[in-house]
Design a protein around this motif. Structure first.
Motif, PDB file in Angstrom:
ATOM      1  N   LEU A   1       6.862   3.140  13.907  1.00  0.00           N
ATOM      2  CA  LEU A   1       6.194   2.250  12.951  1.00  0.00           C
ATOM      3  C   LEU A   1       7.227   1.416  12.186  1.00  0.00           C
ATOM      4  CD1 LEU A   1       3.160   2.158  12.384  1.00  0.00           C
ATOM      5  CD2 LEU A   1       3.511   3.765  10.525  1.00  0.00           C
ATOM      6  N   LEU A   2       8.292   2.075  11.758  1.00  0.00           N
ATOM      7  CA  LEU A   2       9.337   1.377  10.994  1.00  0.00           C
ATOM      8  C   LEU A   2      10.081   0.375  11.875  1.00  0.00           C
ATOM      9  CD1 LEU A   2      10.827   4.387   8.978  1.00  0.00           C
ATOM     10  CD2 LEU A   2       9.196   2.690   8.166  1.00  0.00           C
ATOM     11  N   GLU A   3      10.271   0.743  13.146  1.00  0.00           N
ATOM     12  CA  GLU A   3      10.959  -0.170  14.075  1.00  0.00           C
ATOM     13  C   GLU A   3      10.140  -1.449  14.290  1.00  0.00           C
ATOM     14  OE1 GLU A   3      13.086   3.286  16.742  1.00  0.00           O
ATOM     15  OE2 GLU A   3      11.602   2.004  17.721  1.00  0.00           O
TER      16      GLU A   3
ATOM     17  N   LYS B   1       4.794  13.589  13.884  1.00  0.00           N
ATOM     18  CA  LYS B   1       4.625  12.525  12.878  1.00  0.00           C
ATOM     19  C   LYS B   1       5.926  11.774  12.628  1.00  0.00           C
ATOM     20  CE  LYS B   1       4.971  15.431   8.689  1.00  0.00           C
ATOM     21  NZ  LYS B   1       5.379  16.726   9.263  1.00  0.00           N
ATOM     22  N   GLY B   2       7.051  12.486  12.747  1.00  0.00           N
ATOM     23  CA  GLY B   2       8.352  11.844  12.568  1.00  0.00           C
ATOM     24  C   GLY B   2       8.556  10.724  13.581  1.00  0.00           C
ATOM     25  N   THR B   3       8.181  10.976  14.829  1.00  0.00           N
ATOM     26  CA  THR B   3       8.354   9.966  15.888  1.00  0.00           C
ATOM     27  C   THR B   3       7.415   8.783  15.664  1.00  0.00           C
ATOM     28  OG1 THR B   3       8.680  11.877  17.310  1.00  0.00           O
ATOM     29  CG2 THR B   3       8.608   9.735  18.383  1.00  0.00           C
ATOM     30  N   VAL B   4       6.168   9.085  15.270  1.00  0.00           N
ATOM     31  CA  VAL B   4       5.210   7.994  15.005  1.00  0.00           C
ATOM     32  C   VAL B   4       5.762   7.114  13.882  1.00  0.00           C
ATOM     33  CG1 VAL B   4       2.904   7.457  14.114  1.00  0.00           C
ATOM     34  CG2 VAL B   4       3.181   9.299  15.781  1.00  0.00           C
TER      35      VAL B   4
ATOM     36  N   ASN C   1       0.836  -1.208   0.000  1.00  0.00           N
ATOM     37  CA  ASN C   1       0.000   0.000   0.000  1.00  0.00           C
ATOM     38  C   ASN C   1       0.864   1.247   0.000  1.00  0.00           C
ATOM     39  OD1 ASN C   1      -2.645  -1.011  -0.009  1.00  0.00           O
ATOM     40  ND2 ASN C   1      -2.558  -1.453   2.193  1.00  0.00           N
ATOM     41  N   LEU C   2       0.395   2.254  -0.705  1.00  0.00           N
ATOM     42  CA  LEU C   2       1.050   3.563  -0.665  1.00  0.00           C
ATOM     43  C   LEU C   2       0.345   4.387   0.408  1.00  0.00           C
ATOM     44  CD1 LEU C   2       3.177   5.373  -1.954  1.00  0.00           C
ATOM     45  CD2 LEU C   2       1.530   6.007  -3.711  1.00  0.00           C
ATOM     46  N   ILE C   3       1.129   4.862   1.370  1.00  0.00           N
ATOM     47  CA  ILE C   3       0.545   5.539   2.537  1.00  0.00           C
ATOM     48  C   ILE C   3       1.148   6.938   2.651  1.00  0.00           C
ATOM     49  CG2 ILE C   3       0.337   5.456   5.064  1.00  0.00           C
ATOM     50  CD1 ILE C   3       1.312   2.338   4.420  1.00  0.00           C
ATOM     51  N   ILE C   4       0.298   7.924   2.751  1.00  0.00           N
ATOM     52  CA  ILE C   4       0.811   9.281   2.977  1.00  0.00           C
ATOM     53  C   ILE C   4       0.562   9.654   4.430  1.00  0.00           C
ATOM     54  CG2 ILE C   4       0.435  11.736   2.476  1.00  0.00           C
ATOM     55  CD1 ILE C   4      -0.104  10.959  -0.395  1.00  0.00           C
ATOM     56  N   ILE C   5       1.611  10.110   5.088  1.00  0.00           N
ATOM     57  CA  ILE C   5       1.419  10.641   6.438  1.00  0.00           C
ATOM     58  C   ILE C   5       1.838  12.104   6.412  1.00  0.00           C
ATOM     59  CG2 ILE C   5       2.030  10.484   8.877  1.00  0.00           C
ATOM     60  CD1 ILE C   5       2.265   7.526   8.642  1.00  0.00           C
TER      61      ILE C   5
END
Ligand code: 5GP
Length: 225
Positions: free
Chosen positions: A28-30, A21-24, A9-13
Motif C-alpha cells: 500500500l505504501l509503495e 497485514k505487514g505485507t499488505v 484519514n486515520l486508518i487502523i489496520i
C-alpha cells in the motif's frame, strides 16, 4: 464545485498474527505516496532483522512509562508478553494535518481506544484464511519459542472475537486481491459525503441564460418553460 476536508484519514489496520497485514501495508505504501505508516514505540526487544526508527522505536520499559506520564501517546497497550506498544501522538496528528492518510498497525485494544477518541477512524481487520494457515506461517517464520507462539495464538483468538469493533474485514488468502480490497476501502472512504466541507452551486438562472444567448447555439429548437 465541491471542497472536501484537506485532513487525511486515520486508518487502523489490525489482524491476527501472520495474517500478512505487514505485507499488505508495505505494498500500500509503495503504491500510494499520500499514505504513511505511523512508527510505534515498543518496550519489546528488537528482533535481529528490525531497524530502530523504521519498524519501531525500541525503548526501555522505564522510558515508555515516562512517555505515558508525559501524555505522548494517542493510545498504548500491553500486547504480547507484557510488553508495551504505543502510537506517538504529535507525529500522527501532524501528518493528518498535512493531508496524508495515516495507517496505524495496532492491536484491538489500541483500536478501541482510538475509536473512542476519534470515531471517524476507519478500522480494517485483516485475517488469515484459517488458523491452520497461521500455524504454518508461524513455523515458517521460526523466530520465537513455544511459549511465545502459544501467547500469539491466544491473542489471535481473542482478537478475532473482537472484529465487531471494526468497519471492514479482509481475508488475506491472495495478497494482490487483499491489497485491491484495502485500496477500494480507502478510495471509497475519501468519497464520503461527510468529508465535504462546502458545495458551490452556480446560479442556475444565470447558467441557463448564458446558455441561451450563446451565438453558436440554435435556441429555436428548444422550448424552455
Ligand atoms: P510484533 O511484536 O509482532 O511486532 O507486534 C505485535 C502486535 O503489536 C501486533 O498485533 C501489532 O498490531 C501490535 N502493535 C504494534 N504497534 C502497536 C501500537 O502502537 N499500539 C498497539 N496498541 N498495538 C501495537
Amino acid at each position: 464545485m465541491i471542497k472536501t476536508k484537506k485532513q487525511g484519514n486515520l486508518i487502523i489496520i489490525s489482524g491476527t498474527t501472520c495474517a500478512g497485514k505487514g505485507t499488505v501495508i508495505k505494498k500500500l505504501l509503495e503504491n500510494h505516496n499520500d499514505i504513511v505508516l505511523s512508527v510505534s514505540y515498543t518496550s519489546r526487544p528488537k528482533r535481529e532483522h528490525e531497524i530502530n526508527g523504521v519498524d519501531y522505536y525500541f525503548v526501555s520499559k522505564e522510558e515508555f512509562e515516562r512517555k505515558i506520564k508525559n501524555d505522548d501517546f494517542l493510545e498504548y497497550a500491553k500486547v504480547h508478553y507484557g510488553d508495551y506498544y504505543g502510537t506517538p501522538k504529535s507525529e500522527v496528528l501532524d501528518q493528518l494535518e498535512t493531508g496524508k492518510d495515516v495507517i496505524l498497525e495496532i492491536d484491538v485494544q489500541g483500536a478501541k481506544q482510538i475509536k473512542e477518541k476519534y470515531p471517524e477512524t476507519i478500522l480494517i481487520f485483516i485475517m488469515a484464511p484459517s488458523m491452520e494457515e497461521v500455524k504454518r506461517r508461524i513455523k515458517l517464520r521460526g523466530d520465537e519459542n513455544n511459549e511465545q507462539i502459544i501467547s500469539r495464538f491466544k491473542v489471535a483468538y481473542n482478537e478475532i472475537n473482537q472484529i465487531n469493533n471494526y468497519n471492514y474485514v479482509v481475508v488475506n488468502d491472495d495478497l494482490s486481491l487483499a491489497l485491491k480490497k484495502v485500496e477500494a476501502i480507502l478510495i471509497s472512504e475519501k468519497l464520503r459525503v461527510d468529508r465535504i466541507e462546502d458545495v458551490f452551486v452556480e446560479n442556475q438562472e444565470e447558467i441557463i441564460h448564458e446558455f441561451l444567448i450563446d451565438k453558436e447555439f440554435d435556441n429555436s429548437k428548444i422550448n424552455i418553460e
